[in-house]
Design an enzyme around this catalytic site. Structure first.
Site, PDB file in Angstrom:
ATOM      1  N   LYS A  43     -13.768 -31.568  32.619  1.00 55.64           N
ATOM      2  CA  LYS A  43     -13.175 -30.305  33.037  1.00 55.64           C
ATOM      3  C   LYS A  43     -12.821 -30.357  34.522  1.00 55.64           C
ATOM      4  O   LYS A  43     -11.726 -29.993  34.908  1.00 55.64           O
ATOM      5  CB  LYS A  43     -14.140 -29.130  32.786  1.00 55.64           C
ATOM      6  CG  LYS A  43     -14.805 -29.102  31.412  1.00 55.64           C
ATOM      7  CD  LYS A  43     -13.857 -28.754  30.285  1.00 55.64           C
ATOM      8  CE  LYS A  43     -14.368 -29.039  28.886  1.00 55.64           C
ATOM      9  NZ  LYS A  43     -15.562 -28.369  28.433  1.00 55.64           N
ATOM     10  N   ASP A  49     -25.795 -25.351  31.598  1.00 56.43           N
ATOM     11  CA  ASP A  49     -24.587 -26.104  31.259  1.00 56.43           C
ATOM     12  C   ASP A  49     -23.529 -25.695  32.286  1.00 56.43           C
ATOM     13  O   ASP A  49     -23.101 -24.542  32.323  1.00 56.43           O
ATOM     14  CB  ASP A  49     -24.160 -25.706  29.835  1.00 56.43           C
ATOM     15  CG  ASP A  49     -22.893 -26.413  29.366  1.00 56.43           C
ATOM     16  OD1 ASP A  49     -22.232 -27.081  30.179  1.00 56.43           O
ATOM     17  OD2 ASP A  49     -22.574 -26.282  28.167  1.00 56.43           O
ATOM     18  N   TRP A 105     -20.505 -22.378  23.294  1.00 59.25           N
ATOM     19  CA  TRP A 105     -21.320 -23.500  23.780  1.00 59.25           C
ATOM     20  C   TRP A 105     -22.773 -23.101  23.901  1.00 59.25           C
ATOM     21  O   TRP A 105     -23.671 -23.860  23.515  1.00 59.25           O
ATOM     22  CB  TRP A 105     -20.778 -24.033  25.106  1.00 59.25           C
ATOM     23  CG  TRP A 105     -19.366 -24.517  24.996  1.00 59.25           C
ATOM     24  CD1 TRP A 105     -18.281 -24.044  25.682  1.00 59.25           C
ATOM     25  CD2 TRP A 105     -18.868 -25.576  24.154  1.00 59.25           C
ATOM     26  NE1 TRP A 105     -17.151 -24.731  25.307  1.00 59.25           N
ATOM     27  CE2 TRP A 105     -17.473 -25.668  24.385  1.00 59.25           C
ATOM     28  CE3 TRP A 105     -19.456 -26.437  23.225  1.00 59.25           C
ATOM     29  CZ2 TRP A 105     -16.659 -26.600  23.723  1.00 59.25           C
ATOM     30  CZ3 TRP A 105     -18.650 -27.357  22.568  1.00 59.25           C
ATOM     31  CH2 TRP A 105     -17.280 -27.440  22.819  1.00 59.25           C
TER      32      TRP A 105
END
Ligand SMILES: *Cc1c(COP(=O)(O)O)cnc(C)c1O
Length: 361
Positions: free
Chosen positions: A196, A172, A102
């Protein structure tokens, strides 16, 4: 009905009481004769939901008044472009630490809009650690400094933030939002896909310091401009109404049933300790991350034998422990133990692993 223990990295488990409440309110939300799925996002009733969700998020995360909370769509992945388009407009430079897939995607996307410097990387050891950072190597006039706080695929987390001085820190936090207290004032921007730890898929939360809004590049699509969403209270267009409602229920659970993020952290530590201490004592299973950088949310592990890994995943699935297969880029196993995973789920998983080890030693 038998519910499984779902160790998926995302979308992932939701608290059972939240699902039960959503089910109970499905046909008739608070006496208004319709489902939240059906109502106008401009209605008074819905206004109460979205404003309630924002107020709860501000309270639970202790978000300072000079930060805007935006409820957007497009996933964390859209933020990889939205952040440079809105922030990379001073020097046109930004710094990145590569701690996994990511973080790398964020850097690659930003490189399309400006100079995206890589200041450190842990790629040399399959991202199994967080690199030590030397502030002398940071770009002094960068428009921002980007990190991926919790690395969902590799199972690492930052325990110490980079010292970026006046350069806004952008993080993030998709896979660690609401898992522990976080000092929002240390960041310029925090962003997270909700699927999540917060809600079903479809919602992206952006928490942004107000002075960073209003600097977008001319080419920025209207829907990618933070200023547009901030000015319109996340209602420039139809927001992901139902997912925001679900996030509100999850936030109520965090606040009222858990007792806030301090308590959530204790709960998460207890779950992670149980699993890591088993991994450290096992002769068959071992964790893949250096102990000092281990995530509380995502726990990758291996047996060192691919056939045994596959057998474990197969037998675990049959026993009601699902989605334990590691990410396709890593292999092995990964147990994602987000907020909604009960302690009992980890306890039973560890008991199952012990049994499997005894049987296959
Ligand atoms: C899942 C995840 C993403 C991607 O999120 P999408 O909402 O699918 O775009 C990005 N970053 C991290 C840390 C993630 O865990």
């Amino acid at each position: 009905m038998a519910r499984v223990y779902n160790f998926s990295a995302g979308p992932s488990m939701l608290p059972e009481s939240v699902l039960a409440k959503a089910a109970a309110e499905m046909l008739d939300y608070e006496g208004c004769g319709q489902s939240v799925m059906e109502m106008s996002h401009r209605s008074k009733v819905y206004e109460g939901i979205i404003n309630g969700a924002e107020a709860l998020l501000r309270e639970v995360m202790n978000i300072p008044d000079n930060y805007k909370v935006l409820f957007l769509q497009g996933g964390a992945s859209s933020q990889f472009a939205m952040i440079p388009m809105n922030l990379m407009t001073g020097s046109g430079k930004a710094d990145f630490v590569l701690t996994g897939q990511w973080a790398t995607k964020a850097q690659q996307e930003a490189a399309r809009y400006g100079q995206a410097n890589i200041v450190a990387s842990s790629k040399d050891k399959t991202f199994s650690y967080i690199p030590k950072l030397d502030p002398d190597t940071f770009t002094k006039d960068a428009d921002y400094f980007h990190i991926c706080m919790n690395n969902t695929i590799y199972g690492t987390v930052y325990h110490e933030l980079p010292q970026t001085g006046d350069v806004p820190l952008v993080a993030d936090i998709s896979s660690c939002i609401l898992s522990a207290p976080i000092d929002v004032s240390k960041f310029g921007v925090l962003y997270a896909g909700a699927q999540k730890n917060m809600a079903p898929a479809g919602l992206t939360v952006v928490i942004i310091r107000e002075d960073l809004i209003g600097k977008a590049m001319d080419i920025t699509p209207t829907m990618f401009n933070y200023e547009i969403h901030a000015k319109n209270g996340s209602m420039y267009n139809t927001p992901p109404c139902y997912t925001i409602y679900m996030a509100k229920l999850v936030l109520e659970w965090v606040k009222n049933e858990i007792g806030g993020l301090d308590k959530m952290l204790v709960r998460n530590q207890k779950k992670a300790d149980l699993l890591y201490s088993f991994l450290d004592s096992s002769a068959m299973f071992k964790g893949t991350v250096v102990p000092e950088d281990r995530s509380l949310m995502n726990v990758p592990f291996i047996t060192g034998n691919e056939e045994l890994d596959a057998l474990f995943v197969k037998e675990a699935t049959a026993a009601g422990f699902v989605n334990l297969k590691g990410h396709r880029s890593v292999g092995g196993m990964r147990a994602s133990i987000y907020n909604a995973m009960p302690y009992e789920g980890v306890e039973k998983l560890v008991a199952f692993m012990k049994e499997f080890e005894a049987k296959n030693a």
